[in-house]
Design an enzyme around this catalytic site. Sequence first.
Site, short mmCIF file in Angstrom:
data_model
loop_
_atom_site.label_atom_id
_atom_site.label_comp_id
_atom_site.label_asym_id
_atom_site.label_seq_id
_atom_site.Cartn_x
_atom_site.Cartn_y
_atom_site.Cartn_z
N TYR A 168 3.57 -39.32 -74.83
CA TYR A 168 2.85 -39.47 -76.10
C TYR A 168 1.51 -40.16 -75.84
O TYR A 168 0.46 -39.69 -76.29
CB TYR A 168 3.70 -40.25 -77.10
CG TYR A 168 3.04 -40.39 -78.46
CD1 TYR A 168 2.96 -39.31 -79.33
CD2 TYR A 168 2.48 -41.61 -78.87
CE1 TYR A 168 2.34 -39.43 -80.57
CE2 TYR A 168 1.87 -41.74 -80.10
CZ TYR A 168 1.80 -40.65 -80.95
OH TYR A 168 1.18 -40.77 -82.19
N1 NAP Z 1 2.78 -42.04 -88.21
C1 NAP Z 1 2.03 -42.87 -87.55
O1 NAP Z 1 2.23 -44.08 -87.57
C2 NAP Z 1 0.87 -42.33 -86.73
C3 NAP Z 1 -0.05 -43.23 -86.19
C4 NAP Z 1 -1.12 -42.76 -85.44
C5 NAP Z 1 -1.25 -41.40 -85.25
N2 NAP Z 1 -0.34 -40.53 -85.78
C6 NAP Z 1 -0.52 -39.11 -85.53
O2 NAP Z 1 -0.53 -38.45 -86.77
C7 NAP Z 1 -0.15 -37.09 -86.57
C8 NAP Z 1 0.85 -36.68 -87.63
O3 NAP Z 1 2.03 -37.40 -87.41
P1 NAP Z 1 3.01 -37.88 -88.56
O4 NAP Z 1 3.21 -39.31 -88.33
O5 NAP Z 1 2.52 -37.40 -89.85
O6 NAP Z 1 4.35 -37.14 -88.08
P2 NAP Z 1 5.37 -36.15 -88.79
O7 NAP Z 1 5.61 -36.55 -90.20
O8 NAP Z 1 6.52 -36.09 -87.86
O9 NAP Z 1 4.59 -34.77 -88.81
C9 NAP Z 1 4.34 -34.06 -87.64
C10 NAP Z 1 3.95 -32.65 -88.01
O10 NAP Z 1 3.71 -31.91 -86.80
C11 NAP Z 1 4.32 -30.65 -86.94
N3 NAP Z 1 4.71 -30.10 -85.65
C12 NAP Z 1 5.49 -30.67 -84.71
N4 NAP Z 1 5.70 -29.80 -83.71
C13 NAP Z 1 5.05 -28.66 -84.04
C14 NAP Z 1 4.92 -27.40 -83.41
N5 NAP Z 1 5.52 -27.12 -82.26
N6 NAP Z 1 4.18 -26.45 -84.03
C15 NAP Z 1 3.58 -26.70 -85.22
N7 NAP Z 1 3.68 -27.87 -85.86
C16 NAP Z 1 4.42 -28.85 -85.27
C17 NAP Z 1 5.57 -30.92 -87.76
O11 NAP Z 1 6.02 -29.69 -88.29
P3 NAP Z 1 7.52 -29.56 -88.89
O12 NAP Z 1 7.44 -30.28 -90.21
O13 NAP Z 1 7.72 -28.12 -89.04
O14 NAP Z 1 8.42 -30.22 -87.91
C18 NAP Z 1 5.05 -31.91 -88.78
O15 NAP Z 1 4.49 -31.25 -89.89
C19 NAP Z 1 0.39 -36.99 -85.13
O16 NAP Z 1 -0.59 -36.38 -84.32
C20 NAP Z 1 0.58 -38.44 -84.74
O17 NAP Z 1 0.45 -38.64 -83.35
C21 NAP Z 1 0.71 -40.97 -86.50
#
Ligand code: NAP
Length: 248
Positions: A168
């Site tokens: 990651y």
């Molecule tokens: N949450 C935090 O604290 C945080 C902090 C910093 C950065 N981020 C970044 O923010 C971004 C969004 O993360 P989140 O926290 O919102 O996570 P999340 O709720 O788990 O959402 C991740 C999304 O990515 C999609 N995804 C995963 N694998 C995929 C694939 N093979 N093909 C197409 N789509 C795929 C998922 O689709 P499905 O719904 O179909 O599984 C989901 O919609 C990420 O890049 C993460 O690194 C998050």
Amino acid sequence: MHPRDYRPEPGSHAGRMIVVTGAGDGIGRALALALARQGATVGLLGRTLRRLEATYDSIVAGGGPQPALLPFNLETAAAGEYDALGAALEREFGRIDGLAHVAGIAGDPTPLDHYDVPTWCRVLHVNLTAPFVLTQALLPLLRRAEDASVLFTSCAIGRRGRAYFGAYAASKSGLEGLMQVLAHECEGTTNIRANSFDPGPVRTALRLRLYPAEDRTMLPEPAAVTAPFLYLLGPASRGINGQALAAG
Ligand SMILES: NC(=O)c1ccc[n+]([C@@H]2O[C@H](COP(=O)([O-])OP(=O)(O)OC[C@H]3O[C@@H](n4cnc5c(N)ncnc54)[C@H](OP(=O)(O)O)[C@@H]3O)[C@@H](O)[C@H]2O)c1
């Protein structure tokens, strides 16, 4: 202005066509809804069709412009699927004004001694290689826009690696490099800008996987962190290029 201080005017993104990856859940879903509320037509790209449909229904119910459903698996898609996606978007919209790379996976927090190699490859592919290939496939459509923005969702761990975050951390660090190369290549020769943004901790499924023991009640919901994304994807941030920005 710092992106976190941005308060969009009504209709700030009207007329813009913006593709959001990961639009079925978490930050991507919240961003798609927020963009549509500001008048953008959103391309909802993600893995799980029923989740994309739920985002679609919420946008339509809220009176937003009709979005486009783009079911697409970033883990398994072959070259022809990227070409077909680009061709479909070209037919439907003719150009793209924004590409927000939000989809991501966490992998399994593990010391490097024991980090599972197939998991490493999967995380690097979804979080880094697929955003590169998608950007490459959509560059011709971004070039047609008067003011196009490519935005990569970053993370503190990608800017300063930390124990056990393995693939990651490496993938997010690589994403910063990809953003810098794209920004430099676009500088002065195109209307495309590229930046990255770290939203800080947000209450999502990905966060739970990375920090299973954390008290989630203190974390902001995805809808609370979308304003800086709107800023970086809209006309207000025109001229900002190659920046690694953060909420904190
Ligand atoms: N949450 C935090 O604290 C945080 C902090 C910093 C950065 N981020 C970044 O923010 C971004 C969004 O993360 P989140 O926290 O919102 O996570 P999340 O709720 O788990 O959402 C991740 C999304 O990515 C999609 N995804 C995963 N694998 C995929 C694939 N093979 N093909 C197409 N789509 C795929 C998922 O689709 P499905 O719904 O179909 O599984 C989901 O919609 C990420 O890049 C993460 O690194 C998050």
